[in-house]
Design an enzyme around this catalytic site. Structure first.
Site, PDB file in Angstrom:
ATOM      1  CG  ASP A  89     -39.442 -52.861 -20.992  1.00  0.00           C
ATOM      2  OD1 ASP A  89     -38.528 -53.923 -21.466  1.00  0.00           O
ATOM      3  OD2 ASP A  89     -39.584 -52.061 -20.268  1.00  0.00           O
ATOM      4  CE  LYS A 151     -40.801 -49.913 -17.813  1.00  0.00           C
ATOM      5  NZ  LYS A 151     -40.165 -50.354 -18.795  1.00  0.00           N
ATOM      6  CE  LYS A 180     -36.976 -50.556 -17.477  1.00  0.00           C
ATOM      7  NZ  LYS A 180     -37.332 -50.855 -18.644  1.00  0.00           N
TER       8      LYS A 180
END
Length: 212
Positions: A89, A151, A180
């Site tokens: 991430d 994300k 996400k």
């Protein structure tokens, strides 16, 4: 909907201890979460704790500001994979995006994706700092660079994610990249609404509360 299988059970506090990470992993085992998300320094601990379980380890790169040099992020990402992470991430360089340096943003994402190969790359946009135009550009850059997810937030941003945020990002993303949702997700109702809006993963430190 088996909401537990959407959850990246997350602990990114600067005060997180070894015991805290072990507890996070034990909760992931108990509640069958999809993944745990931890800082780079705890990747090997989490991977070793979860060796006998199909729970993935996600690790943060360039966290939480995104303003590190690209080579630093690449080195971080490679180290995380070596230590046992299966997902990365990463935070984009928000300042570069706002400066109109789209090529540099895309090149950085692509470089990290190349460095980690077939492993999953999620690109954190930190949407509370972005205009709608910047969100669209960032999404397009992540897609062009070969990322697997966008994300919404590090969790350190100023606003919690909303279903409306996900609907907007889904308009930009189409079926080219997954989303996400993260940032201030504390209860099952919110998580379900975010999934309904188009999120295919939920990043939260409240996973146990959500499933119970």
């Amino acid at each position: 909907m088996q909401i537990n299988q959407y959850i990246d059970h997350t602990l990114l506090s600067p005060t997180a201890t070894l015991d805290d990470i072990k507890r996070l992993c034990q909760e992931a085992i108990e509640y069958h979460f999809y993944a745990v998300c931890v800082p780079e320094c705890y990747v090997s601990l989490a991977r070793n704790y979860l060796t006998e379980y199909p729970i993935r380890v996600a690790a943060t790169v360039g966290f939480p500001l995104g303003s590190m040099a690209t080579i630093t992020k690449i080195t971080q990402a490679k180290n995380c994979i070596t230590q046992g992470a299966s997902e990365i991430d990463m935070v984009i360089n928000i300042g570069f995006l706002k400066s109109g340096l789209d090529d540099k943003v895309e090149q950085e994402i692509a470089s990290i994706k190349k460095a980690i190969g077939d492993h999953v790359l999620k690109v954190i946009l930190e949407i509370s700092y972005l205009s709608n135009n910047e969100k669209q550009r960032a999404t397009t850059l992540a897609i062009k660079a070969g990322a697997d997810f966008i994300k919404t937030s590090t969790g350190f941003g100023s606003n919690p994610v909303t279903p409306e945020d996900i609907i907007l990002l889904k308009e930009f993303a189409g079926t080219d990249i997954q989303i996400k949702a993260s940032g201030g997700i504390k209860d099952a109702k919110t998580a379900q609404l975010l999934i309904k809006a188009g999120a295919s993963r939920i990043g939260t430190s409240a996973g146990v509360n959500i499933v119970t």
